[in-house]
Write an enzyme that holds these catalytic residues in place. Structure first.
Site, PDB file in Angstrom:
ATOM      1  N   GLY A  23      16.957 -27.862  11.838  1.00 20.89           N
ATOM      2  CA  GLY A  23      17.805 -27.209  10.852  1.00 20.89           C
ATOM      3  C   GLY A  23      18.699 -28.187  10.112  1.00 20.89           C
ATOM      4  N   SER A 117      30.785 -21.364  13.385  1.00 23.01           N
ATOM      5  CA  SER A 117      30.905 -21.233  11.938  1.00 23.01           C
ATOM      6  C   SER A 117      32.308 -20.756  11.604  1.00 23.01           C
ATOM      7  CB  SER A 117      29.869 -20.236  11.413  1.00 23.01           C
ATOM      8  OG  SER A 117      30.187 -19.818  10.097  1.00 23.01           O
ATOM      9  N   SER A 118      32.789 -21.113  10.435  1.00 31.82           N
ATOM     10  CA  SER A 118      34.131 -20.685  10.026  1.00 31.82           C
ATOM     11  C   SER A 118      34.212 -19.188   9.788  1.00 31.82           C
ATOM     12  CB  SER A 118      34.564 -21.440   8.756  1.00 31.82           C
ATOM     13  OG  SER A 118      33.657 -21.209   7.699  1.00 31.82           O
ATOM     14  N   CYS A 119      33.069 -18.487   9.796  1.00 32.41           N
ATOM     15  CA  CYS A 119      33.093 -17.036   9.627  1.00 32.41           C
ATOM     16  C   CYS A 119      33.653 -16.320  10.848  1.00 32.41           C
ATOM     17  CB  CYS A 119      31.711 -16.494   9.282  1.00 32.41           C
ATOM     18  SG  CYS A 119      30.557 -16.511  10.667  1.00 32.41           S
ATOM     19  N   TYR A 146      27.054 -11.706  13.210  1.00 35.23           N
ATOM     20  CA  TYR A 146      26.869 -13.142  13.447  1.00 35.23           C
ATOM     21  C   TYR A 146      28.160 -13.759  13.978  1.00 35.23           C
ATOM     22  CZ  TYR A 146      25.990 -18.085  12.374  1.00 35.23           C
ATOM     23  OH  TYR A 146      25.844 -19.441  12.450  1.00 35.23           O
ATOM     24  N   LYS A 150      29.038 -15.778  17.613  1.00 36.68           N
ATOM     25  CA  LYS A 150      29.628 -17.110  17.695  1.00 36.68           C
ATOM     26  C   LYS A 150      30.943 -17.091  18.473  1.00 36.68           C
ATOM     27  CE  LYS A 150      26.449 -19.471  15.744  1.00 36.68           C
ATOM     28  NZ  LYS A 150      25.721 -20.483  16.539  1.00 36.68           N
ATOM     29  N   PRO A 173      32.409 -25.675  11.882  1.00 30.96           N
ATOM     30  CA  PRO A 173      32.345 -26.359  10.587  1.00 30.96           C
ATOM     31  C   PRO A 173      32.628 -25.424   9.411  1.00 30.96           C
ATOM     32  CG  PRO A 173      30.138 -25.867  11.356  1.00 30.96           C
ATOM     33  CD  PRO A 173      31.074 -25.449  12.451  1.00 30.96           C
ATOM     34  N   THR A 174      33.092 -26.014   8.343  1.00 30.12           N
ATOM     35  CA  THR A 174      33.240 -25.310   7.074  1.00 30.12           C
ATOM     36  C   THR A 174      31.876 -25.222   6.396  1.00 30.12           C
ATOM     37  OG1 THR A 174      34.530 -25.250   5.019  1.00 30.12           O
ATOM     38  CG2 THR A 174      33.742 -27.416   5.761  1.00 30.12           C
ATOM     39  N   ASN A 175      31.831 -24.918   5.102  1.00 37.19           N
ATOM     40  CA  ASN A 175      30.562 -24.830   4.367  1.00 37.19           C
ATOM     41  C   ASN A 175      29.874 -26.190   4.362  1.00 37.19           C
ATOM     42  OD1 ASN A 175      30.968 -22.041   3.347  1.00 37.19           O
ATOM     43  ND2 ASN A 175      32.669 -22.983   2.251  1.00 37.19           N
ATOM     44  N   HIS A 189      22.909 -20.890   0.098  1.00 40.67           N
ATOM     45  CA  HIS A 189      24.318 -20.703  -0.175  1.00 40.67           C
ATOM     46  C   HIS A 189      24.646 -21.307  -1.537  1.00 40.67           C
ATOM     47  CE1 HIS A 189      24.267 -20.385   4.349  1.00 40.67           C
ATOM     48  NE2 HIS A 189      24.906 -19.289   4.001  1.00 40.67           N
ATOM     49  N   TRP A 212      27.322 -16.587 -11.444  1.00 40.86           N
ATOM     50  CA  TRP A 212      27.981 -15.349 -11.031  1.00 40.86           C
ATOM     51  C   TRP A 212      29.501 -15.509 -10.967  1.00 40.86           C
ATOM     52  CZ3 TRP A 212      25.729 -11.574  -6.935  1.00 40.86           C
ATOM     53  CH2 TRP A 212      24.486 -11.116  -7.377  1.00 40.86           C
TER      54      TRP A 212
END
Length: 322
Positions: A23, A117-119, A146, A150, A173-175, A189, A212
């Protein structure tokens, strides 16, 4: 059993398993470890080893006996995929995490880093987002399944530390972006999507590119090679129960990001914005003070990183996910 392996320099000749080595993140970690002199890296594709298969996962650990592990394997996707298949994102990721972490504990893995993930943070967390914001508010509903998986991984790392004394850690991590990213129209993304869109516009001679939203939301971006370097640094230098934010500590507007991408691909046409489309969260920026206290800071600037990613994209455009 109470084992206490103190953090320190990792043995470059010991077996090091990178779960999810194909990945975006896993391949970056593999590159970094190779460059850092590790000579016994182990990876398995999902066809070779299904980490949702508990027996197969335990058998793999018994056979390979890794001393170090980075858990970067996960089912990932964009907003549409997360919204459409929440059961898959929750179930698959919980199974992967439980199997790998349980097998690693069973076979006395010394150092393990769990990647999240930062989410995981609340949708309305105070900016920049500190590690202490975890579990203080409601999650973003489009990817809450998700995120919950995590968060469960973070809590399992903390439980393993308390019960078994192992110095395992978590990093959020961030994006991320860079070589190996997903450039598909459905799954990419914002940054790889912009690279694909503007590169196609150059080849097609399109006079206008419409993006967008308003372009006003602010986002933070970290090159995957920086992320990989941070992971190794944390494994050798950090020992604590709290997850560590990994990012740059700076952000840009989406409009500024589009401008950097256009410049990197050589697009000179007009840039328009479809303000009828949603913007999303106004800002998402991580507080990286804890990472800085551990002695690490990002080194790849966004302009340089975008140019590097554009070059990789063009060299691999016929073979990548797009």
């Amino acid at each position: 059993m109470d084992v206490n392996y103190a953090p320190g320099a990792l043995d470059r000749e010991s077996t090091f398993y990178v779960a999810g080595h194909r990945g975006l993140v896993g391949s970056g970690i593999w590159r970094n470890l190779t460059n850092a002199g590790f000579t016994n890296l182990v990876g398995r594709t999902s066809l070779e080893l299904d980490l949702k298969d508990r027996e197969a996962t335990f058998r793999f650990f018994a056979e390979t006996k890794p001393r170090y592990v980075v858990l970067a394997a996960a089912k990932v996707g964009g907003i549409l995929a997360n919204s459409t298949f929440p059961v898959d994102f929750l179930s698959d990721n919980l199974q992967i995490q439980l199997n790998v972490l349980d097998a690693a504990r069973e076979h006395n893995v010394e150092r393990l880093l769990f990647l999240g993930s930062s989410c995981i943070y609340p949708k309305l967390a105070e900016q920049p987002i500190r590690e202490e914001s975890l579990l203080t508010g409601h999650l973003e509903p489009t990817n809450d399944a998700y995120a919950i998986a995590k968060i469960a991984g973070i809590l399992q790392i903390q439980a393993i530390r308390r019960q078994y004394g192992l110095p395992w850690i978590s990093a959020m991590p961030t994006n991320l972006y860079g070589p190996g990213d997903n450039f598909s129209p459905e799954g990419s993304h914002v940054l790889p999507a912009l690279i694909r869109r503007y590169d196609e516009a150059v080849h097609q001679g399109a006079p206008v590119v419409t993006n967008w939203g308003t372009g006003s939301p602010r986002r933070e971006f970290l090159h995957v090679d920086d992320m990989a370097a941070a992971c190794l640094h944390l494994m050798e230098n950090y020992d604590g129960p709290d997850q560590v934010n990994v990012g740059t500590g700076t952000d840009v507007t989406i409009k500024e990001l589009a401008g950097l991408v256009a410049e990197a691909v050589g697009y000179t046409g007009e840039m328009l914005w479809d303000t009828t489309k949603p913007d999303g969260t106004p800002q998402k920026l991580l507080d990286v003070s804890k990472l800085g206290d551990a002695g690490w800071h990002a080194s790849i600037g966004l302009e340089q990183g975008i140019r590097n990613t554009v070059e990789w994209y063009r060299e691999n455009v016929n073979d990548i996910r797009k």
